[in-house]
Design an enzyme around this catalytic site. Structure first.
Site: not given
Ligand code: DGJ
Length: 733
Positions: A280, A366, A479, A534, A548, A614
């Site tokens: 920085f 998604d 991201m 955050d 994930d 289920e």
């Molecule tokens: C990462 C995300 O955390 C997942 O849930 C999914 O959206 C993938 N990217 C898709 O590329």
């Protein structure tokens, strides 16, 4: 009165805490107290001026040799002033070296909370307004000013901090560290708690003794990161959930950060927190200023539970802007673990149909709906709908989903570009890379230079055009890699140290555009799961994909760690398939449902592959969640035990703030032959009321609040691996 100033002693009171600073004879702004609510006594009577040896003396005090910034507790310390501890500011004002020494200049009190244009910050609500104290410090020699901003939210025991650095000299200054806060304590009996992790294993609580020398935690990744989180706690050694003092510090920032906590030779503790200072370097032209992100400090005298409650309330009331904070979040099915890239219109409509049948509210499409994107190696940046793949326009698909009674959500990853994309072919210079060097790739993708106005404008135009082409109620903003070298082709060599922070400002700019154009849009933050979890993101995104890792049992630790700072309504959690896709674990369907109700609830699996039994469970889960959403979303959250300490089970509770009802969840993590009988002490109930208790819908009896909180409830004996149960309690009237 939250802010009291007398003879240049500044005392800030919250309901249970007091914070104090004082301008001394040398015009240094000393820090004199932070802790349990006290009065306005000038606490500098505790300062002892001694010749400490090898400690430099401030000009004019050399003869006595006792006035040294190396041991005095200060409010905002600087490199080069004779203070050898971690300083808050490193500023070069023309000499070529950091030699700034700050002295008091002036102060002002304002009746409303300050704001930070372009940066997330806490704001006044109708119910509670914060007052602002601004103290201006000035370099002892140059026209270089540092404005320390304090916002006092009395009710939440919370003080916000930010710093504006202003160059009024006729030549440039270079700032290479600008922390958002520094706090000095005249004691060292603390332990340091932080939340480390990895992709698929975020926010694992770690508690360690403080050491002379210090502990550094940081993210240099351009995002707040999976590996560390910009929230830390200083706690007394005796502090537990319900006793002992603790201080929580959080940076409202989504980029790299640095926290250093150190014990000095005289057993005093200093903590500084702010933008990562590893790479920085901010050039301040004459007449310009630099504003740090906001940091908050929160105090509890009665353990972590009260600290979390204050933080949860403050984040909900004063940081999250979205109207969704007051509405039931949609229970959704997400296409990622249901189909990954392998979908077409028929599959999506089937998923939608199944979702509607089991009582869900939304289908989220998604990754994979745009450009050439059948794998993760191409297409990022080409934000044009792949109509061939989704069998028509996005508008048509969304209409068909809506016709089923569902709302519609869409995944995006705006900050990224694939080299195999039309965008990259047209604008290779928009990707961050250092000229003459091979770029570092992550998930085979590059990062767009979000410092550039043309890049942000392109993304804005694309996102608006997509949003306007269909009925979209939700966006998942992802991201999927870290920044490596921070370089922008539009900035001169001497300003490349600004890139990482300018990148974050560009992200905030784009988010702000979306939020102001679509105020009702629900934006879910995501960064390969919880890599950008955050309080900066929470200003734009009322919920964030927590990880994930969708395994219910690993989620117990993850969600436990996350709950210390962040409201449970920000935690996005889904029921996924079995065996779990990330670790192969087998868990009962019911357990997965209970764990996903520890946050905003949804599913992440191919509903059409579920057995009828289920599906029936899904219906029960969605009914239960819908019926009790107010408890899940606005209830007081209690960690009844810790998955790090209790090997047998993890339990948590949501209690109505009015103490009328509660839900207690318990997940067994081990099995025993000839088992012991466990009990759980409940929280948040009125000892003088009587509550009826149901276990998984079956009435168990009626008990007083005193019995339930002092003697507890008896836990069932688990019948299988990872068995889980839910108690519901309702006041008898
Ligand atoms: C990462 C995300 O955390 C997942 O849930 C999914 O959206 C993938 N990217 C898709 O590329």
């Amino acid at each position: 009165m939250a802010i009291i100033v007398k003879d240049l002693v500044f005392t800030l009171h919250t309901r249970n805490s007091t914070y104090q600073m004082k301008v001394d004879d040398q015009k240094t702004l000393l820090h004199t107290y932070y802790g349990a609510r006290a009065d306005e006594t000038d606490f500098s009577y505790l300062v002892e001026f001694l010749d400490r040896g090898f400690c430099g003396n401030v000009p004019g005090t050399e003869a006595e040799r006792v006035y040294s910034l190396d041991y005095l507790l200060q409010e905002y310390s600087t490199v080069g002033s004779g203070d050898y501890r971690a300083s808050a500011l490193c500023a070069e004002l023309g000499s070529g070296t950091c030699d700034c020494r700050l002295i008091f200049d002036s102060y002002e009190i304002r009746e409303e909370k300050y704001s930070l244009p372009g940066l997330p910050s806490m704001f006044d609500s109708e119910r509670e307004k914060a007052r602002t104290l601004e103290i201006v410090l000035k370099d002892a020699k140059e026209a270089f000013y540092v404005h320390l901003l304090y916002g006092v939210f009395e009710e939440h025991d919370l003080i916000t901090r930010a710093v504006r650095i202003e160059n009024k000299m006729d030549h440039e200054a270079v700032v290479s560290r600008a922390m958002s806060l520094g706090v000095d304590f005249p004691r060292n009996d603390f332990e340091f708690i932080h939340f480390h992790g990895k992709h698929m294993g975020e926010r694992q609580l770690e508690r360690s003794p403080m050491v002379h020398g210090g502990i550094d935690i940081r993210s240099t990744r351009g995002a707040s990161s999976h590996q560390q989180n910009p929230f830390v706690i200083l706690a007394e050694k005796v502090t537990t959930e319900r006793q002992g003092q603790c201080y929580g510090f959080s940076l409202l920032y989504s980029g790299g950060f640095h926290v250093r906590a150190e014990v000095d030779p005289f057993d005093q503790t200093r903590l500084v927190m702010g933008i990562d200072d590893e790479d920085f370097r901010w050039v301040l032209e004459p007449g310009s200023s630099f504003t740090t992100p906001e940091a908050i400090m929160c105090f509890s005298e009665s353990g972590f539970e009260a600290l979390s409650h204050s933080l949860h309330d403050a984040v909900t009331e004063h940081l999250i802007r979205s109207p969704w904070k007051k509405k039931r979040r949609p229970m959704l099915v997400n296409s990622w673990e249901a189909a990954y890239f392998d979908f077409n219109k028929e599959k999506l409509l089937t998923l939608g149909k199944e979702a509607a049948e089991v009582g869900l509210d939304m289908l989220v499409l998604d990754d994979g709906w745009f450009g050439k994107r059948d794998t993760d190696t191409s297409g990022l940046g080409d934000w044009f709908v792949n109509e061939e793949k989704i069998g028509g326009t996005l508008g048509q698909l969304s209409e068909e989903i809506h016709a089923m009674g569902l709302s519609f959500g869409l995944w995006i990853e705006p900050e990224m570009v694939s080299e195999d994309s039309d965008l990259y072919r047209a604008h290779p210079d928009w990707a961050i890379s250092v000229p003459g060097r091979e770029p570092i790739r992550g998930r085979q993708q590059l990062v767009l230079d979000m410092t550039r106005d043309d890049v942000v404008a392109y993304l804005q135009e694309r996102l608006v055009s997509i949003m306007d082409s269909a009925k979209i109620e939700y966006i998942k903003w992802d991201m999927n890699r870290s920044l490596a070298a921070g370089y922008s082709r539009l900035l001169p060599k001497e300003r490349q140290g600004e890139v990482r922070h300018r990148f974050v400002l560009g992200v905030y700019r784009l988010l702000e555009k979306l939020v102001s154009r679509y105020p009702d849009l629900l934006i879910e933050g995501c960064c390969g799961g919880g890599g950008r979890y955050d309080m900066g993101m929470m200003h734009y995104c009322p919920q964030i994909w927590c990880s994930d890792n969708t395994d219910a049992i690993e989620r117990l630790r993850l969600q436990y760690g996350t709950s210390f700072a962040y409201p449970l309504s920000t935690i996005s959690a889904h029921v996924s398939a079995c065996p779990n896709h990330q670790n192969g674990r087998l868990t009962p369907f019911k357990t997965r449902g209970i764990c996903a109700m520890q946050g905003t609830f949804g599913y992440e699996l191919d509903l059409s592959k579920l057995e009828e039994a289920e599906k029936e469970q899904v219906r029960e889960q969605t009914d239960f969640y819908k019926k009790h959403f107010a408890l899940f979303q606005y209830g007081r959250y209690y960690r009844l035990n810790s998955p790090l300490e209790n090997r047998d089970h993890t339990a948590w509770e949501y209690a109505d703030p009015e103490k009328k009802e509660a839900i207690v969840s318990v997940v067994f993590t081990d099995l025993h032959a000839n088992p012991k009988i466990d009990t759980l002490l409940l929280r948040g109930l009125d000892p003088n009321r009587r509550y009826k208790v149901w276990l998984d819908g079956e009435e168990q009896g009626s008990y007083t609040g005193t019995a339930l909180t002092r003697a507890g409830i008896r836990l069932p004996i688990p019948k299988e691996n990872y068995d889980a149960y839910q108690f519901y309690l309702k006041e008898e009237v």
